[in-house]
Design an enzyme around this catalytic site. Structure first.
Site, PDB file in Angstrom:
ATOM      1  N   SER A  63      34.579  24.150  25.696  1.00  0.00           N
ATOM      2  CA  SER A  63      35.051  23.370  26.437  1.00  0.00           C
ATOM      3  C   SER A  63      34.948  23.025  27.495  1.00  0.00           C
ATOM      4  O   SER A  63      33.608  22.118  27.249  1.00  0.00           O
ATOM      5  CB  SER A  63      36.363  24.399  27.030  1.00  0.00           C
ATOM      6  OG  SER A  63      37.092  24.334  27.675  1.00  0.00           O
ATOM      7  N   SER A  73      24.692  15.644  16.792  1.00  0.00           N
ATOM      8  CA  SER A  73      23.632  14.491  16.829  1.00  0.00           C
ATOM      9  C   SER A  73      22.886  14.205  17.925  1.00  0.00           C
ATOM     10  O   SER A  73      22.512  13.209  18.502  1.00  0.00           O
ATOM     11  CB  SER A  73      24.500  12.860  15.786  1.00  0.00           C
ATOM     12  OG  SER A  73      25.620  12.580  17.133  1.00  0.00           O
ATOM     13  N   TYR A  89      41.577  14.099  28.583  1.00  0.00           N
ATOM     14  CA  TYR A  89      39.822  14.688  28.366  1.00  0.00           C
ATOM     15  C   TYR A  89      40.432  16.457  28.657  1.00  0.00           C
ATOM     16  O   TYR A  89      40.784  17.687  28.050  1.00  0.00           O
ATOM     17  CB  TYR A  89      39.029  14.270  28.982  1.00  0.00           C
ATOM     18  CG  TYR A  89      38.050  15.485  28.953  1.00  0.00           C
ATOM     19  CD1 TYR A  89      37.402  14.991  28.358  1.00  0.00           C
ATOM     20  CD2 TYR A  89      37.437  16.335  29.796  1.00  0.00           C
ATOM     21  CE1 TYR A  89      36.425  15.761  27.723  1.00  0.00           C
ATOM     22  CE2 TYR A  89      36.421  16.647  30.074  1.00  0.00           C
ATOM     23  CZ  TYR A  89      35.617  16.540  28.829  1.00  0.00           C
ATOM     24  OH  TYR A  89      34.084  17.855  28.467  1.00  0.00           O
ATOM     25  N   LYS A 104      40.847  19.052  27.342  1.00  0.00           N
ATOM     26  CA  LYS A 104      39.984  21.538  27.394  1.00  0.00           C
ATOM     27  C   LYS A 104      41.238  22.742  27.832  1.00  0.00           C
ATOM     28  O   LYS A 104      40.209  24.052  27.605  1.00  0.00           O
ATOM     29  CB  LYS A 104      39.248  20.677  28.250  1.00  0.00           C
ATOM     30  CG  LYS A 104      38.244  19.894  27.867  1.00  0.00           C
ATOM     31  CD  LYS A 104      37.079  19.884  26.942  1.00  0.00           C
ATOM     32  CE  LYS A 104      36.238  19.217  26.545  1.00  0.00           C
ATOM     33  NZ  LYS A 104      35.812  19.879  25.352  1.00  0.00           N
TER      34      LYS A 104
HETATM   35  N1  LIG Z   1      27.910  16.428  29.660  1.00  0.00           N
HETATM   36  C1  LIG Z   1      28.726  17.300  30.197  1.00  0.00           C
HETATM   37  O1  LIG Z   1      28.329  16.941  31.225  1.00  0.00           O
HETATM   38  C2  LIG Z   1      29.935  18.272  29.399  1.00  0.00           C
HETATM   39  C3  LIG Z   1      29.904  18.865  30.927  1.00  0.00           C
HETATM   40  C4  LIG Z   1      31.438  19.803  30.042  1.00  0.00           C
HETATM   41  C5  LIG Z   1      32.032  19.525  28.575  1.00  0.00           C
HETATM   42  N2  LIG Z   1      30.808  19.204  27.845  1.00  0.00           N
HETATM   43  C6  LIG Z   1      31.680  18.694  26.301  1.00  0.00           C
HETATM   44  O2  LIG Z   1      30.046  19.519  25.635  1.00  0.00           O
HETATM   45  C7  LIG Z   1      30.682  18.864  23.876  1.00  0.00           C
HETATM   46  C8  LIG Z   1      28.954  17.710  23.829  1.00  0.00           C
HETATM   47  O3  LIG Z   1      29.101  17.390  24.145  1.00  0.00           O
HETATM   48  P1  LIG Z   1      27.466  16.716  25.097  1.00  0.00           P
HETATM   49  O4  LIG Z   1      27.855  16.406  26.532  1.00  0.00           O
HETATM   50  O5  LIG Z   1      26.605  17.353  24.368  1.00  0.00           O
HETATM   51  O6  LIG Z   1      27.936  15.045  24.651  1.00  0.00           O
HETATM   52  P2  LIG Z   1      27.088  13.930  23.638  1.00  0.00           P
HETATM   53  O7  LIG Z   1      25.521  13.691  24.111  1.00  0.00           O
HETATM   54  O8  LIG Z   1      27.493  12.840  24.086  1.00  0.00           O
HETATM   55  O9  LIG Z   1      27.610  14.662  22.392  1.00  0.00           O
HETATM   56  C9  LIG Z   1      28.421  14.742  21.478  1.00  0.00           C
HETATM   57  C10 LIG Z   1      28.954  14.963  19.931  1.00  0.00           C
HETATM   58  O10 LIG Z   1      30.322  15.169  19.666  1.00  0.00           O
HETATM   59  C11 LIG Z   1      29.743  14.197  18.865  1.00  0.00           C
HETATM   60  N3  LIG Z   1      31.003  13.476  18.797  1.00  0.00           N
HETATM   61  C12 LIG Z   1      32.348  12.849  19.340  1.00  0.00           C
HETATM   62  N4  LIG Z   1      33.747  12.433  18.206  1.00  0.00           N
HETATM   63  C13 LIG Z   1      33.138  13.002  17.378  1.00  0.00           C
HETATM   64  C14 LIG Z   1      33.524  12.682  15.858  1.00  0.00           C
HETATM   65  N5  LIG Z   1      34.938  12.399  15.936  1.00  0.00           N
HETATM   66  N6  LIG Z   1      33.511  13.759  14.812  1.00  0.00           N
HETATM   67  C15 LIG Z   1      31.692  14.379  14.807  1.00  0.00           C
HETATM   68  N7  LIG Z   1      31.114  14.105  16.425  1.00  0.00           N
HETATM   69  C16 LIG Z   1      31.634  13.878  17.227  1.00  0.00           C
HETATM   70  C17 LIG Z   1      29.310  12.512  18.711  1.00  0.00           C
HETATM   71  O11 LIG Z   1      28.509  12.708  17.562  1.00  0.00           O
HETATM   72  P3  LIG Z   1      28.907  11.492  16.608  1.00  0.00           P
HETATM   73  O12 LIG Z   1      28.920  10.514  17.490  1.00  0.00           O
HETATM   74  O13 LIG Z   1      27.640  10.778  16.195  1.00  0.00           O
HETATM   75  O14 LIG Z   1      29.718  12.011  15.576  1.00  0.00           O
HETATM   76  C18 LIG Z   1      27.671  13.775  19.579  1.00  0.00           C
HETATM   77  O15 LIG Z   1      27.050  14.595  18.964  1.00  0.00           O
HETATM   78  C19 LIG Z   1      32.059  17.921  24.635  1.00  0.00           C
HETATM   79  O16 LIG Z   1      33.118  18.838  23.683  1.00  0.00           O
HETATM   80  C20 LIG Z   1      31.946  17.588  25.814  1.00  0.00           C
HETATM   81  O17 LIG Z   1      33.607  17.616  25.910  1.00  0.00           O
HETATM   82  C21 LIG Z   1      29.973  18.094  28.272  1.00  0.00           C
END
Ligand SMILES: NC(=O)c1ccc[n+]([C@@H]2O[C@H](COP(=O)([O-])OP(=O)(O)OC[C@H]3O[C@@H](n4cnc5c(N)ncnc54)[C@H](OP(=O)(O)O)[C@@H]3O)[C@@H](O)[C@H]2O)c1
Length: 276
Positions: free
Chosen positions: A130, A12, A144, A148
């Site tokens: 991750s 989403s 967190y 990871k």
């Molecule tokens: N952005 C960064 O800088 C970064 C860097 C390294 C790693 N990551 C990792 O990348 C992944 C994606 O994150 P993003 O950056 O795209 O962040 P984001 O925009 O906040 O997206 C996170 C997604 O996870 C979903 N989510 C959270 N809790 C959930 C649950 N209980 N059940 C189902 N879906 C859930 C949310 O959907 P709903 O709330 O609608 O459920 C949302 O679609 C994460 O694992 C994050 O730790 C991010």
């Protein structure tokens, strides 16, 4: 050629949203899950499904809906995740459980639901989103980073177990990427502080540090979707994928020089808190 099928969690927003678009654009059937189902992209070949990865019944229903169409499953992209930031002394046990359940246990339980089908097909990939936070760390992200780093080890172990069936488990380690991630993590850092917390200056300093780092290294969610696509389609997939050289080098530095990394981080943090 048979239809290629991917299950994506966290579809989403951010990287999962971008990946849903990209795989559908390349002709894949995409079963896309999130709690906010209304925010999942729509389009032909996209099947938006309500999913809470922390809920066993929801996980079962998600996989049942996807497998119910009688198709194969080529990839499970375990992407859903968030940062339950806050000082270790003050993050409640409930929040600790939620962090572990969302980022690590939920991914593992979903994987267990698709593996029988993948073993039967004798092909399939588990792609786990991750973070470079599997190697590096900052204050306030204790749980967190545990999830990871744990996901990295979990994926490596799984890979040794399933290669015999022609399957692979792969880790993607994004660095700072444009999405809702930072705002959610920093809101949590503030909400998890107790009234009059001695960690307030550290929380403000860490927000500054992470925002600054994310601004300099920021990739887009679409950039990372392309990395997922590479991991899903490359003939001989690698154990780890990074978006850019900076992320790869930072992760490698922290792995190879943990003491130097730790002292460097401690120095940065002491400067940030002294300036308050
Ligand atoms: N952005 C960064 O800088 C970064 C860097 C390294 C790693 N990551 C990792 O990348 C992944 C994606 O994150 P993003 O950056 O795209 O962040 P984001 O925009 O906040 O997206 C996170 C997604 O996870 C979903 N989510 C959270 N809790 C959930 C649950 N209980 N059940 C189902 N879906 C859930 C949310 O959907 P709903 O709330 O609608 O459920 C949302 O679609 C994460 O694992 C994050 O730790 C991010």
């Amino acid at each position: 050629m048979a239809k290629r099928v991917i299950l994506i969690t966290g579809a989403s927003s951010g990287m999962g949203y971008a990946a849903t678009h990209l795989f559908a654009k390349h002709g894949w059937e995409v079963y896309a899950g999130a709690r906010r189902v209304e925010k999942i992209p729509t389009g032909s070949r996209i099947h938006p499904l309500r999913l809470d990865v922390t809920d066993a019944a929801s996980r079962r229903q998600f996989v049942k809906d996807a497998l119910g169409d009688g198709l194969r499953v080529d990839v499970l992209l375990n992407n859903a995740g968030y940062g339950e930031y806050g000082p270790i002394e003050e993050v409640s046990l409930d929040k600790v459980h939620k962090q572990l359940e969302t980022n690590l246990v939920g991914a593992s339980e979903l994987t267990k639901l698709v593996l029988p089908q993948m073993r039967q097909q004798r092909s399939g990939r588990i792609i786990n989103n991750s973070s470079i936070g599997g190697d590096v760390y900052s204050p306030l992200g204790g749980w967190y980073y545990v999830t990871k780093r744990g996901l990295n080890v979990w994926s490596d172990v799984l890979d040794t177990e399933i290669r015999q069936f022609g399957l692979r488990s792969i880790i993607i380690e994004p660095g700072g990427t444009q999405s809702s991630w930072l705002d959610i993590a920093m809101d949590n850092a503030i909400h998890n502080l107790k009234p009059d917390s001695p960690y307030t200056p550290l929380a403000e300093g860490t927000r500054k540090l992470l925002s600054g780092m994310l601004k300099t290294t920021e990739a887009s969610a679409e950039d990372l979707a392309k990395v997922f696509y590479q991991a899903a389609t490359e003939r001989h997939p690698k154990r780890r994928y990074y978006f850019g050289l900076t992320d790869r080098m930072l992760a490698r530095f922290a792995r190879n020089h943990p003491g130097v990394f730790h002292e460097g981080m401690s120095l940065i943090v002491s400067r940030l808190t002294r300036n308050k």
